[in-house]
Design an enzyme around this catalytic site. Structure first.
Site, PDB file in Angstrom:
ATOM      1  N   LEU A  50      26.930  -5.588  -9.072  1.00  0.00           N
ATOM      2  CA  LEU A  50      26.252  -6.693  -9.758  1.00  0.00           C
ATOM      3  C   LEU A  50      25.854  -7.780  -8.757  1.00  0.00           C
ATOM      4  O   LEU A  50      26.652  -8.173  -7.914  1.00  0.00           O
ATOM      5  CB  LEU A  50      27.163  -7.315 -10.822  1.00  0.00           C
ATOM      6  CG  LEU A  50      27.596  -6.436 -11.990  1.00  0.00           C
ATOM      7  CD1 LEU A  50      28.217  -7.305 -13.081  1.00  0.00           C
ATOM      8  CD2 LEU A  50      26.433  -5.641 -12.560  1.00  0.00           C
ATOM      9  N   ASP A  51      24.615  -8.264  -8.851  1.00  0.00           N
ATOM     10  CA  ASP A  51      24.225  -9.408  -8.024  1.00  0.00           C
ATOM     11  C   ASP A  51      24.460 -10.695  -8.821  1.00  0.00           C
ATOM     12  O   ASP A  51      24.861 -10.652  -9.989  1.00  0.00           O
ATOM     13  CB  ASP A  51      22.777  -9.284  -7.541  1.00  0.00           C
ATOM     14  CG  ASP A  51      21.803  -9.208  -8.702  1.00  0.00           C
ATOM     15  OD1 ASP A  51      22.124  -9.731  -9.787  1.00  0.00           O
ATOM     16  OD2 ASP A  51      20.723  -8.620  -8.528  1.00  0.00           O
ATOM     17  N   SER A  52      24.184 -11.827  -8.176  1.00  0.00           N
ATOM     18  CA  SER A  52      24.582 -13.096  -8.795  1.00  0.00           C
ATOM     19  C   SER A  52      23.871 -13.321 -10.138  1.00  0.00           C
ATOM     20  O   SER A  52      24.460 -13.835 -11.080  1.00  0.00           O
ATOM     21  CB  SER A  52      24.308 -14.257  -7.833  1.00  0.00           C
ATOM     22  OG  SER A  52      22.941 -14.258  -7.459  1.00  0.00           O
ATOM     23  N   THR A  66      22.751 -11.001 -12.257  1.00  0.00           N
ATOM     24  CA  THR A  66      23.267 -10.096 -13.285  1.00  0.00           C
ATOM     25  C   THR A  66      24.643 -10.559 -13.744  1.00  0.00           C
ATOM     26  O   THR A  66      24.989 -10.434 -14.920  1.00  0.00           O
ATOM     27  CB  THR A  66      23.344  -8.652 -12.744  1.00  0.00           C
ATOM     28  OG1 THR A  66      22.195  -8.420 -11.937  1.00  0.00           O
ATOM     29  CG2 THR A  66      23.366  -7.639 -13.869  1.00  0.00           C
TER      30      THR A  66
END
Ligand SMILES: Cc1ncc(COP(=O)(O)O)c(C=O)c1O
Lengths: 395, 79
Positions: free
Chosen positions: B32-34, B36
């Protein structure tokens, strides 16, 4: 053990992406900036449509003269903090000017808008308090909230019902204060906060309201005092923060407040104390520009005329602009590839706009962000519209 | 119970490649990126009718840790 690039995770990935496409949109160098709306970039004369210079005051002759004069008289820098050797008479004159403009007993000037937000948020809220912040808030608001040690709860962007819902969910045995933070105009999408409704929520729950007018200062209100003035709620805003780096055309930040004791920030606030004060030429220019801003009804009329013109031209091409009636026209692109290609295409046609993509924007939102200036001529705006029609293959 | 619902929420936001467990890590396993992460938090807040203060996020690494936080916040916010 972890390289800087690894720690910067997201960013490094994003940049690798862009570099692969041969683009470095965050590394544009202005060879020369010649007016508020013109520069030379990569040897090419370019129209600037991505500067936040809404009133075009960065080249106002009065401000330039005052800055030159102040440099000659007092030097290029103060080499010290406001609490040491860095408070000159001219700093106090600027603070008085801003306090008078807002009809407040006092104003505080900071070295940047970023510092102003860090200082105000970290002092107004404390551990045990709850800050409700708009999810689309600028990074310096997030940083200021973090610095405060208060509990941070985000509400959906510009969604007053969601704000209410989040206040309802707070623990019943909560003892700390409530602080609500919003902006006037949001920097990426260009939309306005529903300030009158937010003021209602603030009153209902006895919260403290902080409004960052960074992009709305100079743009809204009879005296250019921001969206709070336009919405008729200046008296309900407990702390109004803004910057000189946009409409005022120089650098620095300020805060005005209804609360007694704003002065205490001068002793307790680290972002005020532990950095050097603004150099004399910057302060002198800010005084002149704030005066021009206050009396700038004609500038605002030109700005809004230009906004209308560009908005009509771009929507006439079938382009989607996120917010109406804003000096920030965020033109939505369907994909990252389309965004990058159009941005490069515009630059090649001598048009500079800002490129905005996640994480600076919400997921899936790719924007060519245009900021309009009172000094744009109709001829320049026609060239901008023409370039958009070329690069997007419309019209 | 919380865990089962949480699996569904996560799958809505980002379908996992492997079955989720309490030990699944958000960044290392799910990638997960920031943005998401923020989307997931918003979904969790609506699904469980709670506020998840963002100060808590740096301490939450696994699905199980998030489930425990949800339970604690629910009891605080809905007693
Ligand atoms: C909403 C908002 N607040 C604060 C700032 C920071 O202002 P400054 O450039 O004076 O640090 C900006 C500018 O980027 C902004 O958009």
């Amino acid at each position: 053990m972890s390289s800087l690039a690894a720690r910067m995770g997201d960013l490094a990935r994003e940049r690798g992406h862009l570099a692969a496409a041969g683009i470095n949109p965050f590394g544009v160098c202005m060879d020369e900036v010649t007016t508020a709306t013109e520069a030379v970039i990569g040897g090419r004369p370019t129209i600037l449509v991505g500067t936040n210079n809404y009133l075009g005051l960065s080249f106002a002759p009065r401000a330039i003269e005052a800055a030159v004069e102040a440099t000659r008289r007092s030097g290029t820098g103060t080499t010290g903090s406001r609490v040491a050797n860095g408070t000159y008479a001219i700093h106090q004159r600027l603070e008085r000017r801003i306090a008078d403009l807002y009809e407040r007993p006092e104003a505080l000037v900071f070295s940047t808008g970023y510092m102003a937000n860090l200082a105000v948020l970290s002092t107004v809220a404390k551990p045990g308090d709850t800050i409700l912040l708009d999810a689309d808030s600028h990074s310096c608001i997030y940083d200021g909230c973090r610095l405060s040690g208060a509990t941070m709860v985000r509400f959906r962007h510009n969604d007053v019902e969601d704000l209410e819902k989040r206040i309802r969910r707070l623990p019943k045995d909560r003892t700390g204060d409530l602080v609500i933070v919003v902006e006037g105009i949001y920097s990426m999408l260009g939309d306005r906060a529903p300030l009158a409704e937010i003021v209602e929520v603030k009153k209902r729950h006895g919260a403290t309201l902080i409004v960052d007018e960074a992009h709305s200062l100079g743009v809204f209100g009879a005296k250019g005092r921001g969206l709070s003035e336009e919405a008729g709620v200046l008296d309900e805003v407990d702390f109004l923060v803004a910057t000189f780096s946009k409409s005022v055309g120089t650098i620095g930040g300020f805060c005005v407040s209804n609360e007694a004791g704003l002065d205490l920030l001068r002793y307790t606030s680290r972002p005020y104390v532990f950095t050097a004060s603004l150099p004399p030429p910057v302060v002198a220019a800010a005084i002149e520009s704030i005066d021009m801003m206050e009396k700038g009804t004609h500038l605002r009329a030109r700005l809004w005329g230009n906004v209308e013109h560009l908005h009509r031209g771009l929507t006439g091409l079938g382009l989607e602009i996120l917010a109406a009636e804003s000096p920030i026209l965020a033109v939505r692109m369907p994909s990252e590839q389309a965004l990058l290609a159009c941005w490069m295409g515009l630059l090649e046609q001598g048009i500079y706009v800002n490129l905005a993509l996640p994480p600076a924007t919400p997921q899936g939102v790719y924007l060519l962000r245009c900021s309009v200036c009172a000094e744009h001529t109709r001829e320049q705006l026609e060239r901008v519209i023409h370039a958009f029609s070329e690069v997007t293959g419309r019209g | 119970m919380t865990l089962e619902t949480l699996y569904e929420v996560i799958a809505r936001v980002k379908p996992p490649e492997k079955p989720l467990t309490a030990e699944t890590r958000f960044v290392d396993d799910l990638g997960l990126d920031s943005l998401t992460v923020m989307e997931l938090v918003a979904e969790v807040e609506d699904t469980f009718d709670i506020n998840v203060p963002i100060n808590l996020l740096p301490e939450i690494h696994t699905v199980g840790e998030l489930a425990a936080t949800i339970d604690r916040l629910r009891s605080e916010q809905h007693e």
